[in-house]
Design an enzyme around this catalytic site. Sequence first.
Site, PDB file in Angstrom:
ATOM      1  N   ARG A 296       0.761  -1.127  -0.106  1.00 57.40           N
ATOM      2  CA  ARG A 296       0.111   0.038   0.184  1.00 57.40           C
ATOM      3  C   ARG A 296       0.734   1.315   0.067  1.00 57.40           C
ATOM      4  O   ARG A 296       1.607   1.538   0.915  1.00 57.40           O
ATOM      5  CB  ARG A 296      -1.033  -0.014   1.050  1.00 57.40           C
ATOM      6  CG  ARG A 296      -1.659   1.157   1.402  1.00 57.40           C
ATOM      7  CD  ARG A 296      -2.914   1.056   2.548  1.00 57.40           C
ATOM      8  NE  ARG A 296      -2.365   0.745   3.914  1.00 57.40           N
ATOM      9  CZ  ARG A 296      -1.831   1.253   4.742  1.00 57.40           C
ATOM     10  NH1 ARG A 296      -1.512   2.688   4.452  1.00 57.40           N
ATOM     11  NH2 ARG A 296      -1.351   0.805   5.860  1.00 57.40           N
ATOM     12  N   HIS A 300      -3.827   4.228   4.802  1.00 49.64           N
ATOM     13  CA  HIS A 300      -5.155   3.353   4.549  1.00 49.64           C
ATOM     14  C   HIS A 300      -6.140   3.888   4.301  1.00 49.64           C
ATOM     15  O   HIS A 300      -6.940   3.299   3.398  1.00 49.64           O
ATOM     16  CB  HIS A 300      -5.312   2.713   6.173  1.00 49.64           C
ATOM     17  CG  HIS A 300      -6.251   1.871   6.172  1.00 49.64           C
ATOM     18  ND1 HIS A 300      -6.362   0.368   5.777  1.00 49.64           N
ATOM     19  CD2 HIS A 300      -7.543   1.743   6.849  1.00 49.64           C
ATOM     20  CE1 HIS A 300      -7.424  -0.136   6.207  1.00 49.64           C
ATOM     21  NE2 HIS A 300      -8.109   0.484   6.680  1.00 49.64           N
ATOM     22  N   TYR A 309       3.925   5.294  11.589  1.00 45.24           N
ATOM     23  CA  TYR A 309       4.278   3.887  12.019  1.00 45.24           C
ATOM     24  C   TYR A 309       5.022   3.012  10.883  1.00 45.24           C
ATOM     25  O   TYR A 309       5.418   1.939  11.072  1.00 45.24           O
ATOM     26  CB  TYR A 309       2.700   3.014  11.978  1.00 45.24           C
ATOM     27  CG  TYR A 309       1.722   3.230  10.849  1.00 45.24           C
ATOM     28  CD1 TYR A 309       2.002   2.294   9.822  1.00 45.24           C
ATOM     29  CD2 TYR A 309       0.952   3.880  10.920  1.00 45.24           C
ATOM     30  CE1 TYR A 309       1.072   2.411   8.670  1.00 45.24           C
ATOM     31  CE2 TYR A 309      -0.201   4.109   9.677  1.00 45.24           C
ATOM     32  CZ  TYR A 309      -0.161   3.286   8.713  1.00 45.24           C
ATOM     33  OH  TYR A 309      -0.850   3.493   7.652  1.00 45.24           O
TER      34      TYR A 309
END
Length: 407
Positions: A296, A300, A309
């Site tokens: 990705r 998200h 993160y």
Amino acid sequence: MSPERWTRPGDETDTATGPPAATAAKPTREQVIAGLRATSEGGADLVQLLSPEGQRVEHPAFDIDLTDAELRDLYRDMVLVRRADREGNALQRQGQLGIWVPLLGQEAAQIGAGRALRSQDMAFPSYREHGVAWCRGIDPTDLLGIFRGTDHGSWDPIAAGFHLYTIVIGNQCLNAAGYAMGQRFDGKVGDADGEATMAFFGDGATSQGDVHEAMVWAAVYDSPVVFFCQNNQWAISEPLERQTRVPIYQRAAGYGFPGIRVDGNDVLASLAVSRWALDECRQGNGPVLIEAYTYRMDAHTTSDDPSRYRLSDEMEAWKLKDPIERLKAHLLRDRIADEDFVRSIDAEADELAARFRDFCFNMPEPPPERIFSEVYAEETPQLAGQREDYLRYLAGFADETLAGGVR
């Protein structure tokens, strides 16, 4: 060339018995991570037909023969879908959409799987399958109502062979398993012209009970369903090693059906493996689990900040495996397309983006009575009464001109 038939537990003719093998030592965390984060440059367990540099490679079991026109069409699919995705992201940032779910980096997995589906097949998406929607004939503008909050999807799922988006994580797998059970019960499998179902979900969804239950039911009833997991390495902010201790495709053995890992940034491999898996299901040999190993490249959703993160070095490494650039390099190197073709697709993408934006800015607001008109095929007296009460209540807030011109 088709792969060898996978043998189900209990089908073996060897009845030799003996003591069980010694239990392997528990792997360390470092070994688990190393096994999960296999690079997409190769490996015996990874099906790849196009290298990250765009060079065509052969696979003994999953090779595919496409015409030049078909290769150009796959490139067009990915470019247009990415452009619509980027516009959706920008529209959310401008306040035109409540949220957007990016697919950046996952175009090859979705277009490959989507183009493998036939008209009689059924697809069950999560909320990121804009590329599969495109392959099923869903115009990108039809997705906007979901993210603007004006509808739950404006297409006919049966006519399109594409279910409405599913927001509840993993629930679409249960729906797909049930639909596929119906295909088997109705005798719609058993030959090359049979039906099949495909369920799309992410690596994080594999931790949901719905996905586990769907695979149990699908296995017990030999349902013609392909579970297509887009392993993009991150379940929102949790890395893959927080989801599983073995590669996702290996989980299929625990349910008693085959699993396979494909390079999810390779549209040719995704197409070839998906065709094989769907054919297995049509013939009555399903289910099958496909793990599309991809990444990705964006957040998200637009409410997420991936910089909190994950490291930028990881992102830069995956940029070198970009699915669109990979196919573009192959087309240009092998003279399947030229720069004029690339520019023409870019121009078409600009036109799509302009149409997409214009549609979003001019979307009509649905009338309040629609929440009642879309409940039943035939209106009940109780529902009619509720509608009249609600509209009368809303009318009480209407502006009225008061004495002296004051409102």
